[in-house]
Write a protein that holds these residues in place. Structure first.
Motif, PDB file in Angstrom:
ATOM      1  N   SER A   1       1.005  -1.352  -0.040  1.00  0.00           N
ATOM      2  CA  SER A   1      -0.023   0.061   0.115  1.00  0.00           C
ATOM      3  C   SER A   1       0.774   1.007  -0.152  1.00  0.00           C
ATOM      4  CB  SER A   1      -0.918   0.006   1.110  1.00  0.00           C
ATOM      5  OG  SER A   1      -0.090  -0.033   2.350  1.00  0.00           O
TER       6      SER A   1
ATOM      7  N   GLY B   1       2.579   7.368   4.275  1.00  0.00           N
ATOM      8  CA  GLY B   1       2.661   6.211   4.794  1.00  0.00           C
ATOM      9  C   GLY B   1       2.295   4.782   3.737  1.00  0.00           C
TER      10      GLY B   1
ATOM     11  N   PHE C   1      -5.285   5.889  -0.906  1.00  0.00           N
ATOM     12  CA  PHE C   1      -5.694   5.162   0.214  1.00  0.00           C
ATOM     13  C   PHE C   1      -5.355   5.958   1.525  1.00  0.00           C
ATOM     14  CE2 PHE C   1      -3.966   2.506   3.564  1.00  0.00           C
ATOM     15  CZ  PHE C   1      -5.101   1.300   3.801  1.00  0.00           C
TER      16      PHE C   1
ATOM     17  N   TRP D   1      -5.903   5.684   5.955  1.00  0.00           N
ATOM     18  CA  TRP D   1      -5.783   5.022   7.094  1.00  0.00           C
ATOM     19  C   TRP D   1      -5.463   5.795   8.419  1.00  0.00           C
ATOM     20  CZ3 TRP D   1      -1.994   3.968  11.001  1.00  0.00           C
ATOM     21  CH2 TRP D   1      -2.505   2.865  11.761  1.00  0.00           C
TER      22      TRP D   1
ATOM     23  N   ASN E   1       1.576  -5.584   2.993  1.00  0.00           N
ATOM     24  CA  ASN E   1       0.283  -5.409   3.320  1.00  0.00           C
ATOM     25  C   ASN E   1      -0.544  -4.909   2.172  1.00  0.00           C
ATOM     26  OD1 ASN E   1      -2.149  -5.236   4.916  1.00  0.00           O
ATOM     27  ND2 ASN E   1      -1.222  -3.728   6.295  1.00  0.00           N
ATOM     28  N   ILE E   2      -1.535  -5.495   1.584  1.00  0.00           N
ATOM     29  CA  ILE E   2      -2.232  -5.081   0.391  1.00  0.00           C
ATOM     30  C   ILE E   2      -3.521  -6.356   0.318  1.00  0.00           C
ATOM     31  CG2 ILE E   2      -1.150  -6.206  -1.525  1.00  0.00           C
ATOM     32  CD1 ILE E   2      -1.492  -3.427  -2.950  1.00  0.00           C
TER      33      ILE E   2
ATOM     34  N   PRO F   1       4.851   4.410  16.333  1.00  0.00           N
ATOM     35  CA  PRO F   1       5.228   3.056  16.027  1.00  0.00           C
ATOM     36  C   PRO F   1       4.703   2.464  14.598  1.00  0.00           C
ATOM     37  CG  PRO F   1       3.973   2.811  18.122  1.00  0.00           C
ATOM     38  CD  PRO F   1       3.911   4.085  17.300  1.00  0.00           C
TER      39      PRO F   1
ATOM     40  N   GLY G   1       6.418  -2.631  11.564  1.00  0.00           N
ATOM     41  CA  GLY G   1       6.381  -3.758  10.877  1.00  0.00           C
ATOM     42  C   GLY G   1       7.017  -3.928   9.575  1.00  0.00           C
TER      43      GLY G   1
HETATM   44  P1  AMP Z   1       2.501  -1.218  10.058  1.00  0.00           P
HETATM   45  O1  AMP Z   1       2.310  -0.173  11.383  1.00  0.00           O
HETATM   46  O2  AMP Z   1       3.761  -1.732   9.777  1.00  0.00           O
HETATM   47  O3  AMP Z   1       1.390  -2.281  10.371  1.00  0.00           O
HETATM   48  O4  AMP Z   1       1.962  -0.639   8.881  1.00  0.00           O
HETATM   49  C1  AMP Z   1       1.219   0.678   8.865  1.00  0.00           C
HETATM   50  C2  AMP Z   1       0.909   1.245   7.580  1.00  0.00           C
HETATM   51  O5  AMP Z   1      -0.015   0.051   6.855  1.00  0.00           O
HETATM   52  C3  AMP Z   1       0.317   2.654   7.466  1.00  0.00           C
HETATM   53  O6  AMP Z   1       0.906   3.469   6.900  1.00  0.00           O
HETATM   54  C4  AMP Z   1      -1.046   2.224   6.625  1.00  0.00           C
HETATM   55  O7  AMP Z   1      -1.240   3.209   5.524  1.00  0.00           O
HETATM   56  C5  AMP Z   1      -1.223   0.906   6.112  1.00  0.00           C
HETATM   57  N1  AMP Z   1      -2.218   0.203   6.156  1.00  0.00           N
HETATM   58  C6  AMP Z   1      -3.087   0.436   7.208  1.00  0.00           C
HETATM   59  N2  AMP Z   1      -4.083  -0.515   6.961  1.00  0.00           N
HETATM   60  C7  AMP Z   1      -3.947  -1.142   5.582  1.00  0.00           C
HETATM   61  C8  AMP Z   1      -4.638  -2.186   4.832  1.00  0.00           C
HETATM   62  N3  AMP Z   1      -5.764  -2.649   5.257  1.00  0.00           N
HETATM   63  N4  AMP Z   1      -4.032  -2.536   3.773  1.00  0.00           N
HETATM   64  C9  AMP Z   1      -2.677  -2.105   3.384  1.00  0.00           C
HETATM   65  N5  AMP Z   1      -2.080  -1.100   4.191  1.00  0.00           N
HETATM   66  C10 AMP Z   1      -2.737  -0.506   5.401  1.00  0.00           C
END
Ligand code: AMP
Length: 302
Positions: free
Chosen positions: A9, A27, A79, A81, A123-124, A232, A236
């Motif tokens: 993403s 992000g 996108f 969040w 994550n997508i 944080p 990840g």
């Molecule tokens: P993390 O803290 O490593 O889990 O990743 C956070 C990032 O994941 C943020 O910058 C969000 O923009 C992105 N994010 C949040 N929800 C989703 C989702 N459902 N699908 C893809 N990316 C996401």
């Protein structure tokens, strides 16, 4: 050195932590991942943003040598969040997820991406992860990641992704959610049983560190100790970037090198959480990583 293809993403985030609050900051899993991995290796980027995504972030990625030929700017909004962290920063609530330009995204791989040796499925939406997996030619290593949103919304497709992966990186709470097991070790056993081709399962445990197993060997590494955490978000993905980056620069995918990759991943993540959004990664100074590695080694050896 191996090339990494990342899909994931690209987002604009609203984040609230005990240290402060920011809105519409850059992000997304692929953005954090690629900035982190580019400190170690060559990265080919696949993702989509809307016209409202800041161009200076793409310029920064190019400065870091990230190939953005596969970064599409589509008509519409990026996108979004939004998340709020609890006092201990270990847990967060998602307040909003808006897919926007992701709804109609079809990943296109530029020809020169197709021979990337390592594929990182960030994550997508799992069906997009599968599309990219189908288009890349015989990758040597497939690593995948996900998040609770997809475990809830696309569980079958997600299991298909993990079954086709060599390494699955997931956080502890999400592993428990995905397997229905309340204990991380029994959850790990169940995941390895269901996805028997996995060569390693990497369980991220926030401030407690990371647990890795191939069903035979096990490894536990604490998180790199920090006195202050600002944000944080992206920890990840930054861990995964440093982790995959080390595997790519060494070309060694053995369990013993996966352990070292965890050390590099943890150090990289420790930079990411130093500041909001991608600012911590911008300040990541690669020249001191060997010193940090040595400090980490001394702290964890007895
Ligand atoms: P993390 O803290 O490593 O889990 O990743 C956070 C990032 O994941 C943020 O910058 C969000 O923009 C992105 N994010 C949040 N929800 C989703 C989702 N459902 N699908 C893809 N990316 C996401």
């Amino acid at each position: 050195m191996k090339k990494i293809l990342v899909v994931g993403s690209v987002g604009l985030d609203d984040i609230e932590t005990p240290s402060g609050k920011v809105e519409r900051v850059p992000g997304g899993s692929a953005v954090y991942f690629s900035l982190a991995a580019s400190m170690f290796s060559k990265v080919n980027f696949v993702g989509v943003a809307g016209e409202d995504f800041p161009k200076d972030v793409i310029a920064l990625m190019n400065e870091r040598g990230i190939n953005t030929e596969g970064f599409e700017i589509a008509e519409g909004k990026t996108f979004r969040w939004s998340g709020r962290y609890h006092y201990d920063m270990d847990h967060r609530d998602t307040l909003l997820t808006e897919l926007n330009v992701f709804e109609n995204f079809r990943p296109v791989l530029p020809e020169n991406y197709k021979n990337s040796e390592i594929l990182f499925l960030g994550n997508i939406k799992p069906s997009l992860q599968l599309e990219v997996l189908e288009r890349i030619i015989n990758p040597e290593l497939v690593i995948s990641d996900t998040m609770n949103f997809w475990i809830d919304n696309a569980p079958e497709k997600l299991v298909e992704v993990v079954r086709k992966s060599d390494i699955f990186v997931i956080n502890e709470d999400e592993l428990k959610l995905m397997t229905g097991k309340p204990n991380f070790l029994s959850a790990s056993d169940k995941m390895l049983e269901e996805c028997s081709l996995l060569k390693a399962l990497v369980v991220k445990m926030g401030k407690y560190g990371v647990y890795v197993t191939d069903g035979n060997e096990e490894f536990f590494l604490p998180a790199f100790p920090l006195r202050k955490i600002i944000d944080p978000t992206g920890a990840g993905d930054s861990f995964a970037g440093g982790f995959t980056g080390h595997l790519a620069r060494s070309g060694d995918y053995s369990f013993s090198n996966i352990k070292k990759a965890c050390v590099y991943g943890s150090i990289t993540a420790s930079y990411s959480v130093n500041n909001f959004s991608i600012t911590g990664l911008k300040e990541f100074d690669h020249s001191i990583i060997d010193e940090e590695y040595e400090r980490f080694r001394k702290m964890t050896t007895f």
